[in-house]
Write an enzyme that holds these catalytic residues in place. Structure first.
Site, PDB file in Angstrom:
ATOM      1  N   THR A  29      -5.565 -13.994   2.287  1.00 30.73           N
ATOM      2  CA  THR A  29      -6.177 -14.348   3.992  1.00 30.73           C
ATOM      3  C   THR A  29      -6.266 -13.042   4.595  1.00 30.73           C
ATOM      4  OG1 THR A  29      -4.769 -16.455   3.661  1.00 30.73           O
ATOM      5  CG2 THR A  29      -6.013 -15.918   5.792  1.00 30.73           C
ATOM      6  N   LYS A 144       1.951 -13.737  -3.326  1.00 30.82           N
ATOM      7  CA  LYS A 144       1.450 -14.951  -2.561  1.00 30.82           C
ATOM      8  C   LYS A 144       0.953 -16.090  -3.421  1.00 30.82           C
ATOM      9  CE  LYS A 144      -0.303 -15.352   2.084  1.00 30.82           C
ATOM     10  NZ  LYS A 144      -1.009 -14.724   3.141  1.00 30.82           N
ATOM     11  N   GLU A 176      12.031 -14.272   6.483  1.00 33.64           N
ATOM     12  CA  GLU A 176      10.750 -14.131   7.034  1.00 33.64           C
ATOM     13  C   GLU A 176      10.556 -15.204   7.968  1.00 33.64           C
ATOM     14  OE1 GLU A 176       7.694 -14.296   3.763  1.00 33.64           O
ATOM     15  OE2 GLU A 176       8.505 -16.467   3.281  1.00 33.64           O
TER      16      GLU A 176
END
Length: 275
Positions: A29, A144, A176
């Protein structure tokens, strides 16, 4: 929204695509401005690293084709701050979990509206601690990939009062947040969790570690107790930039000068067209 599938203007994929059936692929992204696709090289590097880890690497020709398409077809369509979503799956084929020996990738590129995080950057946000653990898998850690069910479920548990939630592994170590990496300052040193067992190695996390030079950085194994004694806390990803944290599970934190200076540093690099 504008979508390209296999470099053609389209918004449909095969129902037999392995990305749909198994999450067999990776994605990025990317923040885009009229000047640049921000941190593009880092995003593509992580994409290619993930594809190689999953046993479906891009050839040099495929890498050149993708980068040329982003420059010639996607960049001219960007007239304001926006988001470029890049998804690559293994495509069709194979039997069950067994992947085809030679895959024909599905390449999906989307141009989407960019979320506005200016209020959060200015005023700060609150975090909770997610009841959903971050699964440990050293083989997949850092990349990812398309298997993001932990994050989807964690988002469902997020209350409206909190912007994000910290995710811990099964040993109660900090990993995270649901969609961002977490940092904190304590006595002038910058801390962030190691991601060799779980989590996503964010491109903005990488940029912060490499581009700031004012503070010693410690990357390691930390717990909630370590974060709660911090002087300042912030979260970050490539879309939101640096967002100060004003509370974690009811514990208040100031929006301090270290965070503000780092915000300015990273914003200036973005505005100057960091690729």
């Amino acid at each position: 929204m504008t979508w390209f599938v296999d470099y053609k203007l389209d918004s449909t994929i095969s129902v037999a695509d392995r990305g749909l059936a198994y999450g067999d692929g990776v994605f990025e992204t990317i923040l885009a401005t009229p000047k640049a696709l921000v941190q593009l090289d880092d995003h593509l590097s992580r994409l290619y690293r993930g594809l190689s880890k999953l046993g479906m690497p891009f050839s040099l020709e495929q890498k050149i084709k993708l980068k040329d398409f982003l420059a010639s077809r996607v960049r001219p369509l960007i007239h304001e701050k926006t988001v470029v979503k890049l998804i690559v799956s293994r495509g069709e084929g194979g039997r069950g979990y067994l992947a085809p020996e030679h895959c024909i990738h599905t390449v999906i590129i989307g141009i989407l509206a960019a979320p506005d995080y200016q209020y959060h950057q200015n005023k700060g946000v609150s975090l909770s601690v997610s009841p959903v653990p971050a699964g440990c898998n050293r083989y997949l850690a850092g990349i990812k990939h398309l298997n993001r069910l932990e994050n989807v479920v964690a988002k469902r548990f997020l209350s409206s009062a909190d912007f994000e939630a910290l995710m811990l592994n099964n040993q109660q170590e900090l990993v995270e947040c649901i969609q961002s990496n977490v940092f904190w300052f304590w006595r002038g040193t910058l801390y962030t969790p190691a991601l060799h067992k779980a989590g996503v190695q964010g491109t903005f996390r990488k940029a912060i570690i490499e581009q700031q030079s004012r503070h010693l950085i410690q990357v390691g194994r930390y717990f909630i107790s370590d974060l709660l004694k911090a002087d300042e806390v912030f979260i970050a990803n490539s879309l939101m930039g640096i967002v100060p944290v004003k509370s974690v599970a009811g514990r208040s934190f100031p929006i301090g000068s270290h965070t503000r200076k780092l915000q300015l540093l990273m914003h200036d690099k973005e505005m100057h067209g960091s690729h």
